[in-house]
Write an enzyme that holds these catalytic residues in place. Structure first.
Site, PDB file in Angstrom:
ATOM      1  N   LYS A  86       0.831  -1.194   0.000  1.00  0.00           N
ATOM      2  CA  LYS A  86       0.000   0.000   0.000  1.00  0.00           C
ATOM      3  C   LYS A  86       0.868   1.246   0.000  1.00  0.00           C
ATOM      4  O   LYS A  86       2.001   1.237   0.493  1.00  0.00           O
ATOM      5  CB  LYS A  86      -0.969   0.030   1.171  1.00  0.00           C
ATOM      6  CG  LYS A  86      -0.407   0.494   2.481  1.00  0.00           C
ATOM      7  CD  LYS A  86      -1.520   0.706   3.506  1.00  0.00           C
ATOM      8  CE  LYS A  86      -0.926   1.142   4.832  1.00  0.00           C
ATOM      9  NZ  LYS A  86      -1.952   1.457   5.812  1.00  0.00           N
ATOM     10  N   SER A 138      -7.649   4.482 -15.216  1.00  0.00           N
ATOM     11  CA  SER A 138      -6.598   3.904 -14.385  1.00  0.00           C
ATOM     12  C   SER A 138      -6.137   4.921 -13.363  1.00  0.00           C
ATOM     13  O   SER A 138      -6.661   6.027 -13.275  1.00  0.00           O
ATOM     14  CB  SER A 138      -5.400   3.474 -15.226  1.00  0.00           C
ATOM     15  OG  SER A 138      -4.860   4.602 -15.881  1.00  0.00           O
ATOM     16  N   THR A 164      -9.356  -0.060  -9.654  1.00  0.00           N
ATOM     17  CA  THR A 164      -8.886   0.267 -10.993  1.00  0.00           C
ATOM     18  C   THR A 164      -7.569  -0.481 -11.207  1.00  0.00           C
ATOM     19  O   THR A 164      -7.324  -1.494 -10.554  1.00  0.00           O
ATOM     20  CB  THR A 164      -8.758   1.807 -11.185  1.00  0.00           C
ATOM     21  OG1 THR A 164      -8.457   2.086 -12.550  1.00  0.00           O
ATOM     22  CG2 THR A 164      -7.725   2.416 -10.282  1.00  0.00           C
ATOM     23  N   TYR A 165      -6.716   0.002 -12.103  1.00  0.00           N
ATOM     24  CA  TYR A 165      -5.416  -0.625 -12.307  1.00  0.00           C
ATOM     25  C   TYR A 165      -4.344   0.453 -12.356  1.00  0.00           C
ATOM     26  O   TYR A 165      -4.614   1.618 -12.661  1.00  0.00           O
ATOM     27  CB  TYR A 165      -5.382  -1.485 -13.574  1.00  0.00           C
ATOM     28  CG  TYR A 165      -5.641  -0.721 -14.849  1.00  0.00           C
ATOM     29  CD1 TYR A 165      -4.589  -0.215 -15.617  1.00  0.00           C
ATOM     30  CD2 TYR A 165      -6.933  -0.504 -15.299  1.00  0.00           C
ATOM     31  CE1 TYR A 165      -4.830   0.489 -16.782  1.00  0.00           C
ATOM     32  CE2 TYR A 165      -7.183   0.189 -16.462  1.00  0.00           C
ATOM     33  CZ  TYR A 165      -6.128   0.687 -17.202  1.00  0.00           C
ATOM     34  OH  TYR A 165      -6.372   1.400 -18.359  1.00  0.00           O
ATOM     35  N   GLY A 178     -10.038   8.700 -16.267  1.00  0.00           N
ATOM     36  CA  GLY A 178     -11.282   8.099 -16.741  1.00  0.00           C
ATOM     37  C   GLY A 178     -12.356   8.208 -15.676  1.00  0.00           C
ATOM     38  O   GLY A 178     -12.443   9.203 -14.955  1.00  0.00           O
ATOM     39  N   GLY A 179     -13.176   7.170 -15.555  1.00  0.00           N
ATOM     40  CA  GLY A 179     -14.274   7.178 -14.593  1.00  0.00           C
ATOM     41  C   GLY A 179     -13.814   7.372 -13.167  1.00  0.00           C
ATOM     42  O   GLY A 179     -14.532   7.955 -12.342  1.00  0.00           O
ATOM     43  N   ALA A 180     -12.602   6.911 -12.835  1.00  0.00           N
ATOM     44  CA  ALA A 180     -12.078   7.080 -11.469  1.00  0.00           C
ATOM     45  C   ALA A 180     -11.924   8.551 -11.108  1.00  0.00           C
ATOM     46  O   ALA A 180     -11.983   8.914  -9.934  1.00  0.00           O
ATOM     47  CB  ALA A 180     -10.737   6.357 -11.336  1.00  0.00           C
TER      48      ALA A 180
END
Length: 126
Positions: A9, A25, A57-58, A73-75
């Site tokens: 993390k 991402s 996400t990635y 993007g959507g994130a």
């Protein structure tokens, strides 16, 4: 049986960019990816400490030493620049592997520079 354990993390990183019209991402400073062992294109969980949003996400690699944490993007709809986030990756381990496993925990300052690392989380006091 496989167990899902915290692999790595990045603790309380600051969001530097939020790019809605970029392919999805989270772009992460390459030094942080290397310190955690999170691989490019690996699934990560993002937990926004500031607003409570949690999503998956990635990871993609940003320039080393750039301090970039960019939700794309959507994130991008889940964060604002300046938010504090925790980025986590998990590993699937069998019981024998889990007994010997230690996660890579990376702590950063407000500019997303590494302040220290650890392999354990302190016990929570009452």
């Amino acid at each position: 049986m496989l167990l899902s354990l915290l692999k790595a993390k990045i603790h309380r990183a600051t969001v530097t960019h939020s790019e809605l019209n970029y392919e999805g991402s989270v772009a992460i400073d390459g030094l942080l990816l290397d310190a955690t062992g999170i691989r490019e294109f690996e699934q990560v969980h993002v937990w926004d400490v500031t607003n409570g949003s949690r999503f998956t996400t990635y990871a993609i690699r940003a320039d080393e030493g750039s301090g970039i944490i960019s939700l794309n993007g959507g994130a991008a709809r889940h964060v604002q620049v300046g938010d504090l986030v925790i980025i986590a990756a998990f590993a699937q381990l069998d019981a024998a592997q889990a007994d010997a496993f230690q996660p890579n925990l990376v702590y950063v300052d407000a500019a997303n520079r590494i302040t220290h690392t650890n392999h354990t989380i302190p016990k929570q006091a009452a």
